[in-house]
Design an enzyme around this catalytic site. Structure first.
Site, PDB file in Angstrom:
ATOM      1  N   GLU A 230      42.979  30.025  45.573  1.00  0.00           N
ATOM      2  CA  GLU A 230      42.701  30.299  44.166  1.00  0.00           C
ATOM      3  C   GLU A 230      43.664  31.301  43.564  1.00  0.00           C
ATOM      4  O   GLU A 230      43.255  32.372  43.117  1.00  0.00           O
ATOM      5  CB  GLU A 230      41.301  30.924  44.133  1.00  0.00           C
ATOM      6  N   PRO A 231      44.951  31.018  43.556  1.00  0.00           N
ATOM      7  CA  PRO A 231      45.912  32.010  43.069  1.00  0.00           C
ATOM      8  C   PRO A 231      45.930  32.127  41.543  1.00  0.00           C
ATOM      9  O   PRO A 231      45.809  31.122  40.835  1.00  0.00           O
ATOM     10  CB  PRO A 231      47.253  31.454  43.561  1.00  0.00           C
TER      11      PRO A 231
ATOM     12  N   ARG B   8      47.637  35.499  39.748  1.00  0.00           N
ATOM     13  CA  ARG B   8      48.833  36.315  39.499  1.00  0.00           C
ATOM     14  C   ARG B   8      50.113  35.650  40.017  1.00  0.00           C
ATOM     15  O   ARG B   8      51.131  35.646  39.326  1.00  0.00           O
ATOM     16  CB  ARG B   8      48.649  37.663  40.198  1.00  0.00           C
TER      17      ARG B   8
ATOM     18  N   ARG C 188      47.395  47.309  31.814  1.00  0.00           N
ATOM     19  CA  ARG C 188      47.442  47.505  33.269  1.00  0.00           C
ATOM     20  C   ARG C 188      47.942  48.880  33.705  1.00  0.00           C
ATOM     21  O   ARG C 188      47.418  49.440  34.660  1.00  0.00           O
ATOM     22  CB  ARG C 188      48.238  46.388  33.943  1.00  0.00           C
TER      23      ARG C 188
ATOM     24  N   TYR D 176      45.252  50.489  36.073  1.00  0.00           N
ATOM     25  CA  TYR D 176      45.530  50.407  37.519  1.00  0.00           C
ATOM     26  C   TYR D 176      46.767  51.199  37.924  1.00  0.00           C
ATOM     27  O   TYR D 176      47.302  50.959  39.005  1.00  0.00           O
ATOM     28  CB  TYR D 176      45.750  48.948  37.947  1.00  0.00           C
TER      29      TYR D 176
ATOM     30  N   CYS E  56      47.173  55.309  19.379  1.00  0.00           N
ATOM     31  CA  CYS E  56      46.877  56.704  19.067  1.00  0.00           C
ATOM     32  C   CYS E  56      46.323  57.435  20.276  1.00  0.00           C
ATOM     33  O   CYS E  56      45.233  58.018  20.236  1.00  0.00           O
ATOM     34  CB  CYS E  56      45.921  56.767  17.893  1.00  0.00           C
ATOM     35  N   GLU E  57      47.017  57.293  21.365  1.00  0.00           N
ATOM     36  CA  GLU E  57      46.753  58.092  22.564  1.00  0.00           C
ATOM     37  C   GLU E  57      48.003  57.955  23.420  1.00  0.00           C
ATOM     38  O   GLU E  57      48.910  57.201  23.069  1.00  0.00           O
ATOM     39  CB  GLU E  57      45.507  57.619  23.299  1.00  0.00           C
TER      40      GLU E  57
HETATM   41  N1  LLP Z   1      39.475  34.131  42.704  1.00  0.00           N
HETATM   42  C1  LLP Z   1      38.572  35.067  42.364  1.00  0.00           C
HETATM   43  C2  LLP Z   1      37.162  34.834  42.662  1.00  0.00           C
HETATM   44  C3  LLP Z   1      38.993  36.235  41.718  1.00  0.00           C
HETATM   45  O1  LLP Z   1      38.104  37.151  41.399  1.00  0.00           O
HETATM   46  C4  LLP Z   1      40.358  36.416  41.419  1.00  0.00           C
HETATM   47  C5  LLP Z   1      40.819  37.608  40.739  1.00  0.00           C
HETATM   48  C6  LLP Z   1      41.258  35.402  41.779  1.00  0.00           C
HETATM   49  C7  LLP Z   1      40.776  34.280  42.432  1.00  0.00           C
HETATM   50  C8  LLP Z   1      42.718  35.472  41.484  1.00  0.00           C
HETATM   51  O2  LLP Z   1      43.338  36.528  42.108  1.00  0.00           O
HETATM   52  P1  LLP Z   1      44.929  36.745  41.983  1.00  0.00           P
HETATM   53  O3  LLP Z   1      45.590  35.618  42.727  1.00  0.00           O
HETATM   54  O4  LLP Z   1      45.287  36.732  40.555  1.00  0.00           O
HETATM   55  O5  LLP Z   1      45.131  38.043  42.634  1.00  0.00           O
HETATM   56  N2  LLP Z   1      42.919  42.525  36.201  1.00  0.00           N
HETATM   57  C9  LLP Z   1      43.445  42.882  37.512  1.00  0.00           C
HETATM   58  C10 LLP Z   1      43.267  41.753  38.503  1.00  0.00           C
HETATM   59  C11 LLP Z   1      41.830  41.359  38.691  1.00  0.00           C
HETATM   60  C12 LLP Z   1      41.664  40.215  39.651  1.00  0.00           C
HETATM   61  C13 LLP Z   1      40.311  39.646  39.546  1.00  0.00           C
HETATM   62  N3  LLP Z   1      40.038  38.537  40.366  1.00  0.00           N
HETATM   63  C14 LLP Z   1      44.905  43.257  37.374  1.00  0.00           C
HETATM   64  O6  LLP Z   1      45.439  43.226  36.277  1.00  0.00           O
HETATM   65  O7  LLP Z   1      45.545  43.619  38.369  1.00  0.00           O
END
Ligand code: LLP
Length: 438
Positions: free
Chosen positions: A289-290, A292, A334, A338, A365-366
């Site tokens: 489930e990619p 990013r 981000r 993070y 404004c920060e």
């Molecule tokens: N599957 C599930 C159940 C998830 O919760 C996520 C991400 C993914 C797949 C995809 O993960 P990825 O391949 O994108 O790492 N907003 C944060 C990232 C939050 C990820 C949430 N879940 C950021 O900007 O780093």
């Protein structure tokens, strides 16, 4: 750092998908999310090929939370990937884009009854059950329906993913999934098995995001396979599907060396082959489930440079140069959330030496610092700043803070730019406002 189809033109401009960044900024305005369509497609194909070469039955699901709009949903379907949606809004986007419901996977740790009903009515392929409460809701909602709903049970595998604490999910102390050690996961599966109208297909485990290696994934796989053994002992049942989640990191800075998609597939599939053989378990279908790693490096944000200030500082003694841009934490939260770090360069001076150390500041404004320190070509007002690797979790997390309009997004490919998200207008900002009668 040039990614995907990026190159530098003879005029010294950054080019993406055959379009130079300066002309894109002129045509669509800034801030602008520019997506390298060929790079997104190449990543989709790399995932499909890497897993298909190593495992007989695989489905790759794109995690829509990273970046989703109608055009993205369509592209993902064209590339043969399935789609993970995690809210009514993401589900609605997918359905309106014509995404086949059978290839949708519905996630969420607190899905509402209305969201579940919407997913059931749409005939989504899989619902990933995240809590016993969700099973209470589902039991009521599926009663009397003709088609049984296929579900996976999300488990918390209890592993430490070594990433920023706000994007860890695989540890035992988490809001996600059903705990393996406490027996909640087993109880969840047994309840699914008892429920007419629900069809248990397998187990899901997602350990965290932006991971540098596959260690946590492998540990989670082991935990899930141990669970499969217990399940076989207690119910005689096999897991048909094993969803290993997403989580592969990307290249944010020039010196970053993330695991390749190939190496990630190798680590996961070899651990799975071994783990199954050791336990004499039948081979489940593998799902990944990619998010990013499909879209992150394919996105570049373009900003226009405005105010530049030289500020005397004491430590170390000298001057700090603040370069302010026309966006900030509303289009990319981000860094604030993070401590994310990004690289940047001037898209209209990409052939010039980078020699000026600056801090990139947003316009909110920060103190919204987009990049704490980066070495740029000599900056002047009107320059176009390119921030690469901003395709994931930027637009999808954007806000209207300070009533800034959310930027436009374009797909560029073979010299053509196509608008996929319109820039919000000032009137859009007022669209939901209501002036009550005096
Ligand atoms: N599957 C599930 C159940 C998830 O919760 C996520 C991400 C993914 C797949 C995809 O993960 P990825 O391949 O994108 O790492 N907003 C944060 C990232 C939050 C990820 C949430 N879940 C950021 O900007 O780093």
């Amino acid at each position: 750092m040039l990614l995907g189809t990026q190159r530098i033109t003879v005029r010294g401009y950054l080019e993406i998908g055959g379009r130079d960044a300066v002309s894109l900024a002129e045509e669509f305005g800034t801030p602008l999310y520019v997506f390298d369509e060929a790079a997104i497609r190449a990543n989709c194909r790399a995932y499909t090929a890497a897993f298909a070469a190593r495992y007989p039955s695989v489905a790759v699901e794109y995690a829509g939370k990273a970046f989703l709009c109608l055009a993205m949903a369509r592209l993902i379907h064209e590339e043969g990937l399935h789609l993970d949606v995690a809210s009514a809004g993401e589900l609605y986007t997918a359905l309106r884009a014509g995404f086949p419901p059978a290839e949708l996977v519905f996630h969420g740790n607190n899905k509402s009854a209305a969201e579940l009903r919407m997913a059931l009515d749409a005939d989504v392929g899989r619902i990933v059950v995240d809590s016993l409460y969700e099973l209470d809701l589902l039991e009521r909602l599926v009663a009397g329906r003709r088609r049984p709903q296929e579900v996976l049970v999300r488990v918390a595998p209890g592993v430490d993913p070594h990433t920023h604490r706000r994007i860890q999910t695989g540890q035992a102390d988490t809001k996600f999934g059903l705990n393996l050690a406490s027996g909640a996961a087993m109880e969840g599966v047994k309840r699914v098995l008892r429920t007419h109208g629900l069809l248990f297909t397998g187990v899901h485990a997602h350990v965290g995001s932006n991971l540098r290696d596959a260690e946590a994934h492998v540990q989670a796989l082991e935990a899930v396979l141990d669970f499969a053994v217990r399940l076989r002992e207690e119910t005689g049942l096999a897991i048909e599907e094993l969803n290993a989640g997403g989580g592969l990191g990307i290249r944010y800075l020039p010196h970053d060396r993330p695991l390749s998609i190939d190496a990630f597939a190798e680590a996961l599939t070899s651990a799975l082959h071994d783990g199954l053989a050791r336990r004499r378990l039948p081979r489940p279908r593998l799902l990944v489930e990619p998010g990013r790693s499909i879209v992150g490096e394919a996105g570049t944000t373009l900003y226009t440079v405005g105010a530049i200030k030289d500020v005397p500082i004491a430590e170390p003694p000298g001057v700090r140069t603040y370069v302010a841009i026309d966006g900030g934490m509303s289009d990319n939260p981000r860094p604030q959330l993070y401590d994310a770090v990004y690289h940047a360069f001037l898209a209209n001076k990409a052939d010039q030496p980078a020699e000026t150390i600056v801090r990139i500041a947003g316009k909110h404004c920060e103190t919204d610092i987009l990049i704490d320190s980066v070495t740029l070509q000599r900056p002047e007002p009107g320059d176009i700043l390119a921030v690469p690797s901003t395709g994931a979790y930027t637009y999808s997390m954007a806000s209207n803070y300070n009533r800034l309009s959310r930027p436009a997004a374009v797909f560029v490919r073979d010299g053509r730019a196509r608008l996929v998200i319109r820039r919000e207008t000032l009137d859009d900002l007022l669209r939901q406002d209501v002036l009550p009668d005096a």
